[in-house]
Write an enzyme that holds these catalytic residues in place. Structure first.
Site, mmCIF file in Angstrom:
data_model
loop_
_atom_site.group_PDB
_atom_site.id
_atom_site.type_symbol
_atom_site.label_atom_id
_atom_site.label_comp_id
_atom_site.label_asym_id
_atom_site.label_seq_id
_atom_site.Cartn_x
_atom_site.Cartn_y
_atom_site.Cartn_z
ATOM 1 N N SER A 5 5.944 -25.232 147.509
ATOM 2 C CA SER A 5 7.052 -24.734 148.332
ATOM 3 C C SER A 5 7.289 -25.744 149.445
ATOM 4 O O SER A 5 6.395 -26.546 149.766
ATOM 5 C CB SER A 5 6.639 -23.391 148.949
ATOM 6 N N TYR A 43 0.746 -17.479 152.895
ATOM 7 C CA TYR A 43 1.620 -18.246 151.990
ATOM 8 C C TYR A 43 1.562 -19.741 152.313
ATOM 9 O O TYR A 43 1.398 -20.580 151.425
ATOM 10 C CB TYR A 43 3.044 -17.701 152.131
HETATM 11 P P1 NAD Z 1 9.739 -13.828 141.666
HETATM 12 O O1 NAD Z 1 9.237 -12.681 142.480
HETATM 13 O O2 NAD Z 1 11.127 -13.821 141.160
HETATM 14 O O3 NAD Z 1 8.757 -14.050 140.406
HETATM 15 C C1 NAD Z 1 7.377 -14.007 140.543
HETATM 16 C C2 NAD Z 1 6.755 -13.966 139.169
HETATM 17 O O4 NAD Z 1 5.320 -13.906 139.332
HETATM 18 C C3 NAD Z 1 7.142 -12.728 138.348
HETATM 19 O O5 NAD Z 1 7.230 -13.093 136.981
HETATM 20 C C4 NAD Z 1 5.953 -11.791 138.570
HETATM 21 O O6 NAD Z 1 5.773 -10.843 137.524
HETATM 22 C C5 NAD Z 1 4.825 -12.804 138.597
HETATM 23 N N1 NAD Z 1 3.617 -12.294 139.233
HETATM 24 C C6 NAD Z 1 3.480 -11.742 140.469
HETATM 25 N N2 NAD Z 1 2.209 -11.372 140.651
HETATM 26 C C7 NAD Z 1 1.536 -11.702 139.530
HETATM 27 C C8 NAD Z 1 0.187 -11.552 139.116
HETATM 28 N N3 NAD Z 1 -0.758 -10.978 139.906
HETATM 29 N N4 NAD Z 1 -0.153 -11.988 137.888
HETATM 30 C C9 NAD Z 1 0.768 -12.533 137.056
HETATM 31 N N5 NAD Z 1 2.067 -12.702 137.394
HETATM 32 C C10 NAD Z 1 2.413 -12.272 138.623
HETATM 33 O O7 NAD Z 1 9.420 -15.108 142.574
HETATM 34 P P2 NAD Z 1 10.071 -16.592 142.611
HETATM 35 O O8 NAD Z 1 10.873 -16.673 143.844
HETATM 36 O O9 NAD Z 1 10.617 -16.976 141.312
HETATM 37 O O10 NAD Z 1 8.748 -17.434 142.911
HETATM 38 C C11 NAD Z 1 8.081 -18.198 141.929
HETATM 39 C C12 NAD Z 1 7.220 -19.236 142.627
HETATM 40 O O11 NAD Z 1 8.071 -20.105 143.379
HETATM 41 C C13 NAD Z 1 6.219 -18.649 143.624
HETATM 42 O O12 NAD Z 1 5.007 -19.382 143.552
HETATM 43 C C14 NAD Z 1 6.903 -18.859 144.949
HETATM 44 O O13 NAD Z 1 5.982 -18.953 146.001
HETATM 45 C C15 NAD Z 1 7.595 -20.184 144.691
HETATM 46 N N6 NAD Z 1 8.700 -20.456 145.612
HETATM 47 C C16 NAD Z 1 9.758 -19.612 145.688
HETATM 48 C C17 NAD Z 1 10.786 -19.913 146.568
HETATM 49 C C18 NAD Z 1 12.011 -19.050 146.717
HETATM 50 O O14 NAD Z 1 12.801 -19.292 147.648
HETATM 51 N N7 NAD Z 1 12.243 -18.087 145.856
HETATM 52 C C19 NAD Z 1 10.718 -21.050 147.370
HETATM 53 C C20 NAD Z 1 9.602 -21.879 147.258
HETATM 54 C C21 NAD Z 1 8.613 -21.574 146.361
#
Ligand code: NAD
Length: 263
Positions: free
Chosen positions: A145, A158
């Site tokens: 991130s 985080y």
């Molecule tokens: P999201 O909530 O849309 O998806 C998260 C996914 O992780 C889902 O498929 C969920 O089922 C799965 N998950 C959650 N807990 C779990 C567990 N205990 N075991 C197995 N699967 C699990 O989130 P996103 O925004 O797509 O985030 C994905 C990644 O990207 C994360 O690591 C997040 O930190 C990172 N990220 C997101 C953003 C953003 O702005 N959305 C920015 C930077 C980084």
């Protein structure tokens, strides 16, 4: 990357039933890779995702490993190896968020975020690396991130986990430097997924604003571009990291963040 450049490869993408992970899994399937999905969701929704990816010509499976449980993480890698013969690409993407100042931060949320956002990447890499090194080809892509590079208040777990994931990326890259295995991190800025939707709703409620006002404020205060990054754009970067052109890109943390960390 050419059409179907990943034909014959197998990818495991953690947390790929939603958001960024789903976008990356779709990109990998479109490039011809077999995909092992992972993540929570109801069976009908997961079935629909599997059918959509299979329609792109990919062989698709889903493993429900809970990323807080190391034994299940290892079992997911073993299941992908058993089903598809190998794990060539590992995208450590699963992640959650909790927002509170340190003094009020619930200990169980700290433990949960560290285990899902950081430790699961260690356990999955540990399980996948022996096969990758034996075949002398592999790609580990860690979804960190902008918060793996800089901090914001109220996100202690985080930010600590994502900085840790960038560190883990460098160590794995150094340990595999003489092989055909690479490990890099992608550092997205804001992406409008369910994880961020929750933060926009919380902000709108706390500040008595509309969802739209809170959405614009959230992205605008971090991104000079004032635009969200999309899962499709992140998938393109992940595909580049899986290409031959990225063979000597090792241990990097690549930001795609609307200019956030350039400031
Ligand atoms: P999201 O909530 O849309 O998806 C998260 C996914 O992780 C889902 O498929 C969920 O089922 C799965 N998950 C959650 N807990 C779990 C567990 N205990 N075991 C197995 N699967 C699990 O989130 P996103 O925004 O797509 O985030 C994905 C990644 O990207 C994360 O690591 C997040 O930190 C990172 N990220 C997101 C953003 C953003 O702005 N959305 C920015 C930077 C980084």
């Amino acid at each position: 990357m050419g059409d179907r450049a990943l034909a014959g490869r197998t990818a495991v993408v953690t947390g790929s039933t939603s958001g960024i992970g789903l976008g990356i899994a779709t990109g990998l399937a479109r490039a011809g890779a077999n995909v092992m999905l992972n993540g929570f969701g109801d069976a009908a929704e997961i079935g629909r995702i599997k059918r959509e990816l299979a329609a792109l010509g990919a062989r698709v499976a889903h493993h429900g490993a809970d990323m807080t449980r190391p034994a299940e993480v290892a079992a997911m890698i073993e299941a992908a190896e058993a089903e598809f013969g190998a794990v060539d690409i590992l995208v450590n993407n699963a992640g959650i968020q909790h927002v509170a100042p340190v003094r009020d931060f619930p200990a169980e949320q700290w433990e949960r975020i560290l285990s899902i956002n950081l430790s699961s990447a260690f356990y999955a890499s540990k399980a996948a690396l022996p096969g990758m090194v034996a075949r002398n080809w592999g790609r580990i892509v860690n979804i960190a991130s902008a918060h793996g590079l800089v901090a914001s208040p109220n996100k202690s777990a985080y930010v600590a986990a994502k900085h840790g994931l960038v560190g883990l990326t460098k160590v794995v890259a150094l340990e595999t430097a003489k092989t055909g295995v690479t490990c890099n991190a992608i550092c997205p800025g804001w992406v409008l997924t369910p994880l961020v939707d929750k933060q926009i709703r919380a902000r709108a409620a706390a500040e008595g604003k509309t969802y739209e006002a809170a959405r614009l404020e959230l992205v605008g205060e971090k991104h000079p571009s004032k635009e969200f990054v999309t899962p499709e754009q992140l998938a393109e970067l992940a595909l580049f990291l899986c290409s031959a052109g990225a063979a000597q890109m090792r241990g990097q943390a690549l930001a795609m963040d609307g200019g956030w960390t350039a400031q």
